[in-house]
Enzyme design. Structure first.
Site, short mmCIF file in Angstrom:
data_model
loop_
_atom_site.label_atom_id
_atom_site.label_comp_id
_atom_site.label_asym_id
_atom_site.label_seq_id
_atom_site.Cartn_x
_atom_site.Cartn_y
_atom_site.Cartn_z
N HIS A 1 -2.96 -5.41 -8.21
CA HIS A 1 -2.13 -4.68 -7.23
C HIS A 1 -2.78 -4.54 -5.84
CE1 HIS A 1 -4.11 -0.75 -8.92
NE2 HIS A 1 -4.76 -1.14 -7.86
N HIS B 1 -13.35 -6.77 -10.14
CA HIS B 1 -13.62 -6.73 -8.69
C HIS B 1 -14.48 -5.52 -8.34
CE1 HIS B 1 -9.96 -4.21 -8.92
NE2 HIS B 1 -10.07 -3.84 -7.65
N HIS C 1 -4.63 5.95 -5.41
CA HIS C 1 -5.80 5.69 -4.56
C HIS C 1 -5.94 6.72 -3.44
CE1 HIS C 1 -4.78 1.87 -6.46
NE2 HIS C 1 -5.98 1.43 -6.21
FE LIG Z 1 -6.60 -0.49 -7.00
#
Ligand SMILES: [Fe+2]
Length: 290
Positions: free
Chosen positions: A12, A196, A59
């Site tokens: 995403h 990541h 987030h």
């Molecule tokens: Fe994320």
């Protein structure tokens, strides 16, 4: 009764929203990632879900570090997006399904999951980008073909829930969905990942071998990766690769006979291992009837 038709998992990262806004889907950099959705579009056109339960991590748009629930669930009529500061356009609002939300909330609390219940909730790119990837035409008009129930998992501020706990959360939601009395077709979505790391000495870290192990395990035996602690997961998948927790919850919600029908894996998508998977779920009720 509601029927869980399957699950979709996808990366995403915000830069996908920028690529969509600038029509870069066919650019050489982006095409290997976006072309992985051709199958998803055909699958959704065939399966026609009514409701999407979306496992994701916020987030900083709806929750911030001062108050960050481990697990939260939306019970709103509508979910809005706002400017998150990534330079991507604000997404159209998505309609909720409060009756499904409350059914899940009651079942989850009865099942010892003490959810934070949000009757108002903003959703960030971790919800809006997967929806735009799955339904690109609707993303332009705001005429989404599904109503959503967002389920937020903390992957941002430690301590984080374990892989095993997220699998159990998904299973609890899957069981609850199966007992929802209306005839609804439900798709479950897990967003984020795969490996990541955005900051620190290992910024740019990607672990292709571990990603493959995770995708294989999600297809065949999700318990196989629950042996990894959160600290293992940070080491193996990167600090932000822990978003795998959302994929694990999605997989847990597939309660029937599960078949992997699609996988796309491409490096890099903005310093991230870009991955997309589709699983079909043959519901247990139909298996019993067969
Ligand atoms: Fe994320």
């Amino acid at each position: 009764m509601a029927e869980i038709i399957g699950g979709v998992a996808t990366t995403h990262v915000p830069s996908i929203g920028g690529a969509i806004a600038n029509n870069k889907q066919n650019d050489p950099y982006w095409k290997p990632f976006f072309s992985g959705f051709d199958y998803v579009h055909r699958w959704l056109a065939d399966t026609k879900p009514d409701v999407a339960v979306v496992f994701y991590n916020d987030h900083g748009l709806n929750f911030f570090l001062d108050k960050l629930p481990t697990f939260a669930i939306g019970a709103a009529k509508e979910y809005r997006n706002e400017d998150e500061g990534w330079g991507i356009p604000v997404s159209h609002s998505v309609t909720g399904h409060p009756a499904v939300s409350w059914h899940l909330i009651n079942a989850l609390v009865a099942d010892d999951f003490d959810m934070t219940v949000c009757q108002e909730m903003l959703v960030d790119h971790a919800v809006t980008i997967p929806l735009a990837l799955m339904w690109p035409t609707a993303a332009k008009t705001g005429q989404w073909p599904v109503r959503i129930v967002p389920v937020e998992i903390n992957t941002v501020q430690h301590p984080l829930p374990s892989l095993a706990r997220c699998l159990k959360l998904g299973r609890s939601i899957g069981r609850a969905l199966e007992s929802f009395p209306e005839n609804l077709r439900v798709v479950v979505i897990g967003t984020g990942g795969l490996s990541h790391q955005l900051d620190g000495e290992r910024a740019g870290f990607i672990n292709k071998d571990f990603d493959k192990q995770c995708m294989d395990a999600l297809a065949k035996e999700p318990e196989a990766i629950t042996r990894h602690s959160i600290h293992d997961l940070v080491e193996l998948a990167g600090a932000q690769g822990v978003e795998l927790l959302n994929w694990m919850a999605m997989r847990g919600a597939l309660t029937g006979a599960v078949t992997e029908v699609h996988r796309n894996y491409h490096i890099p998508v903005s310093n991230t291992a870009g991955a997309t998977m589709v699983f079909e779920n043959r519901p247990t009720a139909r298996l019993r009837a067969a």
